[in-house]
Design a protein around this motif. Sequence first.
Motif, short mmCIF file in Angstrom:
data_model
loop_
_atom_site.label_atom_id
_atom_site.label_comp_id
_atom_site.label_asym_id
_atom_site.label_seq_id
_atom_site.Cartn_x
_atom_site.Cartn_y
_atom_site.Cartn_z
N UNK A 10 -3.58 16.91 -17.40
CA UNK A 10 -3.51 15.48 -17.63
C UNK A 10 -3.25 14.78 -16.29
N UNK A 11 -3.76 13.56 -16.19
CA UNK A 11 -3.54 12.78 -14.97
C UNK A 11 -2.07 12.34 -14.91
N UNK A 12 -1.50 12.38 -13.72
CA UNK A 12 -0.13 11.92 -13.55
C UNK A 12 -0.11 10.39 -13.54
N UNK A 36 4.16 1.90 -10.32
CA UNK A 36 4.65 1.85 -11.67
C UNK A 36 4.92 0.41 -12.08
N UNK A 37 5.26 0.21 -13.32
CA UNK A 37 5.54 -1.13 -13.82
C UNK A 37 6.96 -1.54 -13.45
N UNK A 38 7.19 -2.83 -13.33
CA UNK A 38 8.52 -3.33 -13.02
C UNK A 38 8.45 -4.56 -12.14
N UNK A 39 9.52 -5.36 -12.10
CA UNK A 39 9.55 -6.58 -11.31
C UNK A 39 9.47 -6.29 -9.83
N UNK A 40 10.03 -5.17 -9.42
CA UNK A 40 10.06 -4.84 -8.00
C UNK A 40 8.87 -4.00 -7.54
N UNK A 41 7.92 -3.79 -8.43
CA UNK A 41 6.75 -2.99 -8.06
C UNK A 41 5.94 -3.73 -7.01
N UNK A 81 -4.91 0.09 -9.08
CA UNK A 81 -3.86 1.00 -9.55
C UNK A 81 -4.29 2.39 -9.13
N UNK A 82 -3.64 2.94 -8.15
CA UNK A 82 -4.07 4.21 -7.56
C UNK A 82 -3.65 5.41 -8.42
N UNK A 83 -4.55 6.34 -8.58
CA UNK A 83 -4.20 7.59 -9.25
C UNK A 83 -3.38 8.47 -8.33
N UNK A 84 -2.53 9.30 -8.95
CA UNK A 84 -1.65 10.16 -8.14
C UNK A 84 -1.94 11.64 -8.35
N UNK A 85 -3.04 11.96 -9.01
CA UNK A 85 -3.40 13.37 -9.13
C UNK A 85 -3.34 13.90 -10.56
N UNK A 86 -3.14 15.19 -10.68
CA UNK A 86 -3.20 15.89 -11.97
C UNK A 86 -1.98 16.80 -12.10
N UNK A 87 -1.65 17.10 -13.34
CA UNK A 87 -0.57 18.06 -13.58
C UNK A 87 -0.89 18.87 -14.83
N UNK A 97 0.85 -1.20 0.00
CA UNK A 97 0.00 0.00 0.00
C UNK A 97 0.88 1.24 0.00
N UNK A 98 0.41 2.33 -0.62
CA UNK A 98 1.21 3.54 -0.69
C UNK A 98 1.32 4.23 0.66
N UNK A 99 2.23 5.17 0.70
CA UNK A 99 2.45 5.92 1.92
C UNK A 99 1.24 6.79 2.24
N UNK A 100 1.06 7.06 3.53
CA UNK A 100 -0.01 7.97 3.92
C UNK A 100 0.21 9.36 3.35
N UNK A 101 1.48 9.71 3.13
CA UNK A 101 1.79 11.03 2.58
C UNK A 101 1.41 11.14 1.09
#
Length: 545
Positions: free
Chosen positions: A45-47, A52-57, A63-69, A1-5
């Motif tokens: 656009x959405x960030x 992210x993708x990868x073996x160590x992910x 897949x949680x969204x991380x906001x907008x930019x 799970x992602x960080x609370x921050x």
Amino acid sequence: MGSTFMGLETSKRGLYTQQSALYTTGHNISNANTIGYSRQRVNMEATLGYPGTGLNAPKIPGHLGTGVQTQSIQRIRDSFVDTQYRQESNKLGYWETRSQAITQMEDVLNEPSDYGLAKSMDEFWKSLQDLSVNPENGGARSVVVQRGIAVADSFNYLSKSISQIKENAGKEIGISLKNVNSILEQIATINEQIQAIEPNGYMPNDLYDVRDTLLDELSTYFPIETSNVKSGGNSLAIAEGSVTVSLKLKDGSSLKLIDGKNFAQLRNSGASETDGMTPKSAIEGFHIVRLDSSRNDVPLNNDWTDALAAVQHDISKFSDLGKLKSLVNSYGQATGDPIAPVKGLLPDMLAKLDKMAEAFATEFNKVHMGDPTDTAKYPQGSDIYGKQGETFFINKDEADNSGAGITAKNIYISSDIIKDPGKVVASDSTPGEAEPGNGKFALKLANMKFASLDDLGKVSAQTYFEGLIGQLGVDGQQATRLSFNSATLQQAVTERRASVSSVSLDEEMTNMIIFQQAYNASARMITVVDETLDKIINGMGRVGL
């Protein structure tokens, strides 16, 4: 799970993005009345999502969204409508300028009126009729002379006034070329600034607007075609890059004037003033130069390599579009034809007035003097002293009271006749045989009003002049009509462009509320995350002592 921050970062991005949108909305509102300004919008656009993708992910459900930019800040513009606008500007520039030139000539000719050349000639013929009734009357003879002077003065005035209009058109050509060259240099300077900004990933929208405004202004002078060249580096895909500008010629070819930060300058290839742009004679064409470090002219070939001598682009290759070509068509362009070396609205009118003045004066002099070799057509009459008639109309630039080389500019009355009106021929009696009361010859002179003149196409001088006025009126109507049509079409395109690019205060106020509420929501989300963190940090795991 992602960080609370993570929630804090997501909301922060939303805060910054909505803030950018609010600032852009404020920029639009501030420039609502700025000429050439195009409204801007923030492309969001959405960030990238988490993880992210990868073996160590990390493996998490979903897949949680991380906001907008902010992806970019883009101006709203339709290049197709811009092209249409510039095409209509070509037409409007041409016909509006032509209409102005014709209107100036109509004001000078002032026909029909009680003060124009036609009225002066009518009064002249009428004075000769009066003389035929009272040939012994000195006052009637003086009136004939004064009416003749009025005719000559009218010719002189028309020639001088139209020549002044022509001179002013030449000065306006010089001013137009200076304006064109200034615009070319400004566009090249803006290109250089854009090339410096875009590779950093920015969109210099306000510079784009200034450049398009200059291109709009340039298109009023002649037809142009434009193409964009990417700046490279880290430029955005929607960045416009620098613009290449070329002058479109009649045969479909083009003459390049701007290439990135490099620009050419137009020069008059014929006789001109020291500025190299204001013409002294008929326009032959133009050539292009570049400016060296000392701003001296360096002639260019078509491929922009330095030329040993100026390469002339004949004026005949330029389309009949734009203000510059219209001014040239009014001022006069060199044709290379020895019979008619100059062609143009104003020189053509001067030439026709000269032709009319010469034909009228020559024929009147022949009748007034008589011709012993052709007494059937030109019988001799006698003046009040019983002497043969003298030259009536003269070339005032010649000291010998000659009737040769008469033009509208130099036609006048013989000084001898002005001093002694008794020398006006009124009697048809043979010279040396004075016949008091005989005014038949004066009537013959008066009837010249209806005489067909071979040099004028077998019509009378009066009819020929009426034809000039009629044709000028037709040309004026055409120019006014096409100018109105072009202005109407340009206005329609302007409104279409405004519907796309202009700032709507109602729309911006709506956007302001939307972005403000989104900003407030992001700020509230940060408060929620802050409270969550406070609970975790300060409210969990406390052990009583």
